[in-house]
Enzyme design. Structure first.
Site, PDB file in Angstrom:
ATOM      1  N   GLY A 486      -4.300  -2.503   6.146  1.00 23.16           N
ATOM      2  CA  GLY A 486      -4.005  -3.687   5.364  1.00 23.16           C
ATOM      3  C   GLY A 486      -3.697  -3.396   3.920  1.00 23.16           C
ATOM      4  O   GLY A 486      -3.388  -4.308   3.150  1.00 23.16           O
ATOM      5  N   ARG A 618       0.264   7.550 -10.725  1.00 26.30           N
ATOM      6  CA  ARG A 618       1.521   6.846 -10.472  1.00 26.30           C
ATOM      7  C   ARG A 618       1.307   5.721  -9.478  1.00 26.30           C
ATOM      8  O   ARG A 618       0.637   5.895  -8.463  1.00 26.30           O
ATOM      9  CB  ARG A 618       2.562   7.814  -9.921  1.00 26.30           C
ATOM     10  CG  ARG A 618       3.949   7.188  -9.788  1.00 26.30           C
ATOM     11  CD  ARG A 618       4.967   8.218  -9.356  1.00 26.30           C
ATOM     12  NE  ARG A 618       6.317   7.705  -9.474  1.00 26.30           N
ATOM     13  CZ  ARG A 618       7.407   8.419  -9.188  1.00 26.30           C
ATOM     14  NH1 ARG A 618       7.282   9.669  -8.786  1.00 26.30           N
ATOM     15  NH2 ARG A 618       8.612   7.893  -9.321  1.00 26.30           N
ATOM     16  N   LYS A 623       2.632  -4.194  -6.014  1.00 24.01           N
ATOM     17  CA  LYS A 623       1.975  -5.325  -5.344  1.00 24.01           C
ATOM     18  C   LYS A 623       0.801  -4.850  -4.496  1.00 24.01           C
ATOM     19  O   LYS A 623      -0.309  -5.399  -4.593  1.00 24.01           O
ATOM     20  CB  LYS A 623       2.978  -6.081  -4.466  1.00 24.01           C
ATOM     21  CG  LYS A 623       2.364  -7.270  -3.720  1.00 24.01           C
ATOM     22  CD  LYS A 623       3.390  -7.979  -2.837  1.00 24.01           C
ATOM     23  CE  LYS A 623       4.401  -8.725  -3.676  1.00 24.01           C
ATOM     24  NZ  LYS A 623       5.306  -9.558  -2.834  1.00 24.01           N
ATOM     25  N   THR A 624       1.022  -3.841  -3.657  1.00 26.62           N
ATOM     26  CA  THR A 624      -0.057  -3.402  -2.767  1.00 26.62           C
ATOM     27  C   THR A 624      -1.174  -2.705  -3.553  1.00 26.62           C
ATOM     28  O   THR A 624      -2.351  -2.828  -3.211  1.00 26.62           O
ATOM     29  CB  THR A 624       0.474  -2.470  -1.672  1.00 26.62           C
ATOM     30  OG1 THR A 624       1.105  -1.327  -2.269  1.00 26.62           O
ATOM     31  CG2 THR A 624       1.486  -3.195  -0.792  1.00 26.62           C
ATOM     32  N   GLY A 691      -5.094   7.619  -6.585  1.00 25.60           N
ATOM     33  CA  GLY A 691      -5.775   6.888  -5.514  1.00 25.60           C
ATOM     34  C   GLY A 691      -6.367   5.599  -6.028  1.00 25.60           C
ATOM     35  O   GLY A 691      -6.975   5.561  -7.106  1.00 25.60           O
ATOM     36  N   GLU A 694     -10.826   2.918  -3.890  1.00 25.69           N
ATOM     37  CA  GLU A 694     -12.263   2.772  -4.099  1.00 25.69           C
ATOM     38  C   GLU A 694     -12.685   2.583  -5.546  1.00 25.69           C
ATOM     39  O   GLU A 694     -13.764   2.046  -5.809  1.00 25.69           O
ATOM     40  CB  GLU A 694     -12.978   3.995  -3.505  1.00 25.69           C
ATOM     41  CG  GLU A 694     -12.675   4.165  -2.027  1.00 25.69           C
ATOM     42  CD  GLU A 694     -13.510   5.245  -1.365  1.00 25.69           C
ATOM     43  OE1 GLU A 694     -14.714   5.044  -1.215  1.00 25.69           O
ATOM     44  OE2 GLU A 694     -12.934   6.273  -1.000  1.00 25.69           O
TER      45      GLU A 694
END
Length: 731
Positions: A486, A618, A623-624, A691, A694
């Site tokens: 997702g 980067r 959006k995601t 990343g 988290e």
């Protein structure tokens, strides 16, 4: 018989943009099938002669089964079989130790030999499974199974067990569990200003939108498993070992995962028992856990007890930082959680001591849960830093900025590859309007209003990622068994490939979520995107050379770490990670700013405004990435205000094993969350990616607690921040 699902996400509509697309806020490729109901989740495969299974759970935490009466269950209409330890096939025992040369040995959620033992090790342990023609028949028949036990003494009280805590042992990968520089105890004793806090966080349980579910089907000695998984390779290898078949005879299909925050990384009882049921009955079997079943059979986030002590001079410069923590594991599994990891790098302190201890209890093993360690450990450190600022009479933002490391880590003095936390703090403060913050909270009618700030940090982890890139007259297809839970992974990967090959985004297809594809990285530790980026870079570089030589149709393969070459591949990864860790410190960082309103009569806390600024390297898809960061903050609001697993300290039974009593944030609890991303590539990472999965939950609990402290004068030291802890209040 198996059904081979259509590969997901083959091509987008031709209206998608062309040209450079990395960074653009493109819609998720999996959005349409998920919202229109055409996506197949693990419990939604309509196989011929499909049967349904329901678990029978143990009602004690420790003991021996002396009798199981399945007569009534067998007699119920539609029941095909009832499987217990008396008639289940004998499997190979689960691995009890981690093999650094085979990280799939981490796949075992528990060392319990489910349905192969008469011993009960934890409350809720599955001790039988009913298979029937319908789900309703299976569930009702499961309630008819009667079990007799001889109970044994149990240790399930975390606080009572703490005196027996032992030094925690770390894993071969991941952040350290402890460390030190200088003499923190002496520096703390000599400091002009000190803060010494004792804090706690409770156990948290996974409650993803999609409960754990497995559909299993055998074809002779070949097994196909439709499974919502965060690590397809681990699941494949684990099941192959348990059923004593070659890994190539196990296929794991995990194309759509309805949420997973660590709880679907390892293999739990439901998955294994579904495969046992399918083997015994000779029919495809679907086993979907109930909400209660998830809580009773899937690992959780460990509770913590922490001490954070900070010493500083009168100007606010920190001179000592002590962070100690006690966590728990299960006697039948679980691992360390690096609660004190934040102490290593958040602040430039010349004297640091970080130590962890663990206790073993007769409870379900603890497991990964979004930002394991940092999410709870940051609550301790960032609460203490805030209290230090109050003791100094300083702005908590100023204290954080003046204690930032320059270009090297305080412990080990390794250079940072890329550290922009101070920039994130300043940008977040400007967007929030922090300069207007009053020294003390304000009152608006019957509400106390306060502002809080906290820092976030999460280390970089990279794993092996095998990919196949096929070119056919300008059309590209990338294949890899990575995971789409997702967060938009397939979309981001397509953007990488499009720009890497300098072709239109609409001409890129992605195939993922199937062990029949090249092994992909696990979706954990915020590592998947960066790991894939490294392999995609190499694949595109090779492809461009072949295109330059005039080739139009060909395939490029990066990595071949399967079969006999899997061990050398793991060795290369471990060596790379060790060398990288010795050479550079890498991490995603961020800063949270929030406003809370506290009802003067009831103590109800409402978060009314949130701004966060992050350095995640980067940004592949604006959006995601923003959605990922926003989602982590929402999960952090649950950690801060509502989430706690209540365990009966006498029996070990979870008392709120379901969403009726375990409260996660709903829409009414969540304010507008403004996300700012620096979009500053890390030069030491592939494509500059760090990343985003988290880091955003880290610091959320402390930011809310600090805002409550500002509003009410009450320092809440024990999460969650419930009404009784806020009162008595200021005023």
């Amino acid at each position: 018989m198996t059904i081979t699902p259509a590969r997901p996400d083959i091509r987008p509509t031709p209206t998608k943009p062309t040209g450079p697309v990395m960074g653009q806020p493109l819609d998720r490729r999996d959005g349409v099938p998920k919202t229109t109901g055409t996506a197949h989740f693990s419990a939604e495969y309509d196989l011929p002669e499909l049967a349904y299974a329901a678990l029978v759970h143990a009602s004690i935490s420790r003991g021996t089964i002396t009798a199981i009466d399945t007569t009534a269950a067998f007699a119920h209409d539609g029941v095909i079989d009832v499987i217990t330890h008396l008639n289940a096939p004998k499997l190979k025992s689960p691995p009890k130790t981690l093999n650094p040369l085979d990280l799939s040995t981490m796949a075992a959620g528990s060392t319990i030999s489910f349905l192969n033992t008469d011993q009960v090790f934890v409350d809720g342990q599955p001790i039988a499974v009913v298979v029937a023609d319908t789900l309703e028949a299976a569930a009702y028949a499961a309630s008819l199974v009667k079990v007799d036990y001889v109970p044994l003494p149990v240790s399930v009280d975390f606080d009572a067990a703490m005196p027996a805590a032992k030094p925690a042992k770390g894993l071969p990968v991941g952040p350290p569990l402890g460390g030190h520089t200088g003499d923190a105890k002496a520096a703390f004793a000599a400091a002009a200003v000190t803060v010494d806090l004792q804090l706690s966080t409770p156990q948290h349980n996974h409650n993803a939108l999609e409960p754990h579910a497995t559909t299993a089907v055998w074809d002779n000695d070949r097994l196909t498993v439709y499974e919502g998984s965060q690590n397809i390779e681990w699941t494949q290898k684990y099941l192959a070992k348990r059923f004593k078949v070659p890994a190539t005879h196990v296929r794991v299909v995990s194309q759509y995962v309805g949420g997973a925050f660590g709880g679907k990384t390892q293999v739990w009882a439901g998955t294994l028992i579904a495969c046992i049921a399918a083997k015994v009955t000779g029919r495809p079997v679907c086993l979907a856990l109930t909400r209660e079943g998830v809580n009773r059979t899937v690992g959780a986030r460990t509770a913590t007890r922490q001490r954070v002590a900070i010493g500083a001079d009168s100007s606010g410069r920190m001179t000592a930082l002590i962070h100690t923590a006690i966590t728990r594991t299960g006697k039948v599994g679980g691992g360390p959680e690096h609660v004190t990891a934040c102490a290593h790098d958040l602040y430039d302190v010349p004297n640091i001591l970080a130590q962890q201890r663990t206790v073993e209890l007769d409870l379900m093993p603890n497991t990964f849960m979004r930002a394991p360690g940092e999410s709870t450990g940051s609550f301790g450190i960032e609460s203490a830093v805030d209290e230090l600022a109050i003791s100094l009479g300083m702005d908590p933002l100023e204290v954080r900025l003046m204690n930032q490391p320059d270009d090297r880590s305080p412990i080990g003095h390794k250079p940072y590859s890329h550290r922009r936390l101070a920039t994130a703090l300043r940008r977040g403060a400007d967007l929030f309007g922090w300069s207007q913050r009053p020294a003390g909270g304000t009152q608006d009618g019957n509400e106390f209003v306060g502002w809080g700030v906290a820092c976030a940090i999460h280390p970089v982890i990279r794993m092996i990622a095998n990919v196949e890139l096929q070119l056919d007259n300008g059309q590209a297809t990338l294949r890899s068994a990575f995971h789409e839970m997702g967060m938009g992974s397939a979309t981001a990967v397509a953007q990488m490939v499009a720009d890497g090959l300098q072709i239109p985004y609409a001409d890129v297809a992605i195939e993922y979520g199937d062990s029949a594809l090249p092994n992909g990285p696990g979706a954990g530790g915020s590592a998947q995107t960066a790991s894939l980026a490294a392999s995609i870079e190499r694949a595109c570089e090779q492809a461009r050379k072949r295109i330059g030589d005039g080739e139009t149709s060909f395939s490029v393969k990066i990595g071949a770490d399967s079969g006999a070459r899997s061990v050398p591949g793991q060795l290369r990864m471990m060596k790379h990670m060790a060398l990288d860790e010795r050479r550079l410190k890498k991490a995603a960082t961020g800063a949270h700013f929030c406003e809370v309103r506290v009802d003067a009569d009831t103590g109800e806390v409402r978060v009314t405004r949130w701004v966060a600024s992050f350095d995640i390297g980067r940004v592949i898809n604006a959006k995601t990435a923003a959605s990922q960061l926003r989602g982590g903050i929402v999960m952090g609001l649950g950690l801060a205000l509502t989430e706690q697993t209540l365990i009966d300290s006498r029996t070990g039974r979870i008392m709120n094993a379901g969403l009726g009593d375990y409260h996660v944030p709903v829409h009414a609890d969540v304010p507008r969350i403004e996300i700012d991303m620096l979009d500053d590539p890390d030069p030491a990472m592939p494509m500059g990616v760090v990343g985003a999965g988290e880091v955003s939950i880290v610091g959320v609990g402390a930011a809310v607690a600090n805002a409550v402290r500002h509003a009410t004068g009450t320092r809440v030291l024990d999460l969650p921040i419930t009404l009784d802890k806020v009162l008595p209040r200021r005023g």
